[in-house]
Motif scaffolding. Structure first.
Motif, short mmCIF file in Angstrom:
data_model
loop_
_atom_site.label_atom_id
_atom_site.label_comp_id
_atom_site.label_asym_id
_atom_site.label_seq_id
_atom_site.Cartn_x
_atom_site.Cartn_y
_atom_site.Cartn_z
N ARG A 121 26.95 9.84 -2.81
CA ARG A 121 27.57 8.78 -2.91
C ARG A 121 27.77 8.02 -3.40
NH1 ARG A 121 33.94 9.47 -1.29
NH2 ARG A 121 34.77 7.46 -2.32
N ARG A 122 27.84 6.99 -4.85
CA ARG A 122 26.97 5.59 -4.99
C ARG A 122 28.97 4.47 -5.05
NH1 ARG A 122 21.76 6.49 -6.76
NH2 ARG A 122 21.70 8.39 -6.82
N TYR A 123 29.94 4.91 -5.24
CA TYR A 123 30.61 4.26 -5.18
C TYR A 123 32.17 4.24 -4.49
CZ TYR A 123 28.48 3.92 -10.08
OH TYR A 123 27.47 3.85 -10.66
N LYS A 124 32.29 4.03 -4.37
CA LYS A 124 33.32 3.46 -3.65
C LYS A 124 34.92 4.30 -3.90
CE LYS A 124 32.53 -1.39 -1.26
NZ LYS A 124 33.18 -2.42 -1.20
N ASP A 125 36.08 4.06 -3.35
CA ASP A 125 37.27 4.83 -4.17
C ASP A 125 37.41 3.69 -4.71
OD1 ASP A 125 36.77 7.05 -3.51
OD2 ASP A 125 38.56 7.26 -1.94
N THR A 126 38.65 3.17 -5.87
CA THR A 126 39.96 2.36 -6.29
C THR A 126 40.47 3.03 -7.07
OG1 THR A 126 38.60 0.55 -7.80
CG2 THR A 126 38.15 2.62 -9.01
N ASP A 127 41.46 2.12 -7.04
CA ASP A 127 42.50 2.62 -7.70
C ASP A 127 43.30 0.79 -9.06
OD1 ASP A 127 43.69 0.26 -5.80
OD2 ASP A 127 44.99 2.17 -5.62
N PHE A 128 44.04 1.17 -10.10
CA PHE A 128 44.46 0.17 -10.75
C PHE A 128 44.82 -1.22 -9.78
CE2 PHE A 128 47.29 -2.19 -13.51
CZ PHE A 128 46.64 -2.58 -14.60
N ALA A 129 45.50 -0.97 -8.71
CA ALA A 129 45.69 -1.97 -7.97
C ALA A 129 44.49 -2.86 -7.52
CB ALA A 129 46.74 -2.16 -6.39
N CYS A 130 43.32 -2.81 -7.20
CA CYS A 130 42.36 -2.98 -6.63
C CYS A 130 41.68 -3.75 -8.07
CB CYS A 130 40.99 -2.11 -6.85
SG CYS A 130 41.15 -1.10 -4.99
N PHE A 131 42.08 -2.87 -9.14
CA PHE A 131 41.49 -3.78 -10.61
C PHE A 131 42.69 -4.98 -10.20
CE2 PHE A 131 41.59 -4.58 -15.11
CZ PHE A 131 40.63 -4.86 -15.71
N LEU A 132 43.67 -5.29 -10.40
CA LEU A 132 43.80 -6.24 -10.80
C LEU A 132 44.21 -7.39 -10.08
CD1 LEU A 132 48.03 -5.19 -11.83
CD2 LEU A 132 46.49 -5.64 -13.02
N GLU A 133 43.49 -6.87 -8.15
CA GLU A 133 43.60 -8.00 -7.74
C GLU A 133 42.27 -8.62 -7.23
OE1 GLU A 133 42.90 -7.87 -2.19
OE2 GLU A 133 43.06 -5.98 -3.17
N TYR A 134 41.34 -8.20 -8.60
CA TYR A 134 39.96 -8.81 -9.39
C TYR A 134 39.88 -9.98 -9.78
CZ TYR A 134 35.23 -8.92 -9.62
OH TYR A 134 34.20 -9.74 -9.97
#
Length: 381
Positions: A350-363
C-alpha cells in the motif's frame, strides 16, 4: 492660539499605497475578462509570474514535438469484438501518459457545440450579471471566480471560471445561472451525457486494472464502485482564457493535477493545454468532436500508483479567447477513496493513505495548491 499642523508624509504614503493595493485587489477579484473589457494593454503585476515559473522556464519545452498526439481510444470499439485490444491501449495510455482522447463516444455533436456556445455567451454577459455568482465558499453549488484558487494565489492566473456542482441535479439546478436563458437546459443535458460516458469509461478502466473481465464477473467491490460512480460527485468547470497582451509573463493555469478519478475535457479549437511528458512540456492538439481524458489523483490512489495523474497547465495567447469545459468525477463527496485491496500485495504494498473530498478542501483552504502537492501529502512514507 493657532495649533501647528504636523504632516506625516511617510504615513500618508503608506496609507495611499495600501488603499491603492486594496483597490487593485478588488479589480483583480473581478477577473481577467473584466480587465480585458476595460481595455488592459499590459499584464498587471498581480499576474506576472516569477521568471522560473513562466512557460519557457518551468521545464524545457520540446520544440521538436510541439504537438503531442495523445493515444486515441475509439469508444465504439470498446463495445465490440476488439474490446480486449482497446483495453490494452487504455492501460498503456493511463500508465505512459495519464491522458488519452476519446472519439466515437456517442454524445451528439449538437450537445457538444451547444455547451461550448452557451459557455462563451455566459462570459459575454455584463460583469454585474456574472459577479452575482461570485463566492468564496468552495462548497457552493455555483461559483464564479478567477485564477486557480483566488483565496490563496499570490500570483493570479489569466483565467476566469464558472464552477457548477452537477449532482444531485434536482437540488443544484435552481442555483445555476439563469442567463443566458438556455444555459440550465443545455448544461444539464451535457452534464448527464458526460456522466454516462464517465461511468462507462470507469467500467473499462476497472477491467483494464484486472478487477473484472471477460473471464471474471464483476466482484462485489466493482459493483459497489460502479454504483458509487453513478451516484458520485460531478463538478463542471467552465473556463474562459481571454486574449492576453503579454502571454509570456503569465499562465492560464499553473502546473497541477486533478483531484478526482477522471476529468473529461471539452475544448474549442484554440490550443492551450500542455502536459508534462518525459520531463518536457508538450502541447495537446485539439481533436474535433473528442474529449481529452486525464487520470486524477483519486484514480492514482485507487490503483495504488499503477495509473498516475500527470501535471498539466494552460498557456494563453494574445489573439484568441479560449473556452473549455472540464467535468471532474469521483465518488460521492462523503466517500473515502482507498487503494483497492485487490491491487495490494507483498510486491506492491500500500502506497497511499485514505482520502476524501473533505481532506482536499481542508488542504486547499490552508495551502496554496501547487503541482501535485495534495497527492504528495496522501502518500505513505
Amino acid at each position: 492660539m493657532q495649533v501647528p499642523i504636523v504632516m506625516f508624509p511617510a504615513i500618508m504614503a503608506i496609507t495611499t499605497d495600501e488603499t491603492k493595493a486594496n483597490d487593485d485587489d478588488q479589480v483583480h477579484q473581478k477577473g481577467v475578462k473584466n480587465l480585458c473589457e476595460n481595455g488592459v494593454t499590459k499584464v498587471p503585476k498581480k499576474y506576472i509570474l516569477p521568471e522560473f515559473d513562466r512557460a519557457d522556464e518551468v521545464l524545457q519545452v520540446d520544440l521538436t514535438m510541439p504537438n503531442l498526439k495523445l493515444p486515441v481510444i475509439d469508444f465504439s470499439e470498446l463495445q465490440g469484438p476488439n474490446r480486449s485490444e482497446v483495453l490494452k491501449s487504455l492501460t498503456s495510455a493511463c500508465e505512459k501518459y495519464g491522458f488519452f482522447q476519446v472519439v466515437n463516444h456517442g454524445i451528439p455533436n449538437n450537445v457538444i457545440s451547444s455547451m461550448i456556445d452557451v459557455s462563451a455567451r455566459f462570459f459575454e454577459l455584463p460583469i454585474e450579471v456574472r459577479s452575482k455568482y461570485m463566492s468564496s465558499d468552495l462548497t457552493a453549488p455555483v461559483r464564479y471566480g478567477t485564477s486557480f484558487n483566488q483565496n490563496k494565489d499570490r500570483v493570479f492566473c489569466w483565467r476566469d471560471f464558472l464552477k457548477l456542482v452537477c449532482h444531485p441535479s434536482q437540488d443544484v439546478l435552481v442555483h445555476w445561472p439563469s442567463y443566458p436563458t438556455d444555459m440550465r437546459r443545455l448544461a444539464v443535458t451535457y452534464a448527464k451525457e458526460i456522466k454516462n460516458l464517465f461511468v462507462m469509461l470507469m467500467e473499462a478502466i476497472l477491467e483494464s486494472l484486472g478487477l473484472w473481465g471477460a473471464t471474471m464477473n464483476m466482484t462485489e467491490e466493482v459493483e459497489k464502485l460502479i454504483k458509487q460512480f453513478q451516484d458520485g460527485s460531478q463538478q463542471m468547470v467552465v473556463n474562459c482564457y481571454p486574449p492576453c497582451p503579454e502571454p509570456h509573463l503569465t499562465l492560464g493555469m499553473p502546473p497541477h493535477s486533478d483531484y478526482g478519478f477522471l476529468t473529461l475535457l471539452l475544448q474549442d479549437d484554440v490550443e492551450g493545454l500542455q502536459i508534462q511528458y518525459k520531463e518536457k512540456w508538450v502541447a495537446v492538439q485539439p481533436l474535433a468532436s473528442s474529449f481529452v481524458v486525464n487520470v486524477g489523483d483519486h484514480l492514482e490512489i485507487f490503483s495504488n500508483g499503477k495509473y498516475r495523474s500527470v501535471l498539466h497547465r494552460v498557456l494563453v495567447n494574445p489573439a484568441k479567447s479560449r473556452i473549455s469545459v472540464a467535468s471532474l468525477h469521483s465518488l460521492p463527496f462523503n466517500s473515502m477513496v482507498s487503494p483497492s485491496p485487490s491491487l495490494i500485495n507483498k510486491a506492491n504494498p500500500r502506497r497511499y493513505k485514505d482520502t476524501d473530498f473533505a481532506c482536499f478542501l481542508e488542504y486547499i483552504s490552508s495551502f496554496e495548491p501547487k503541482r501535485k502537492n495534495f497527492l504528495e501529502s496522501r502518500k505513505l512514507l
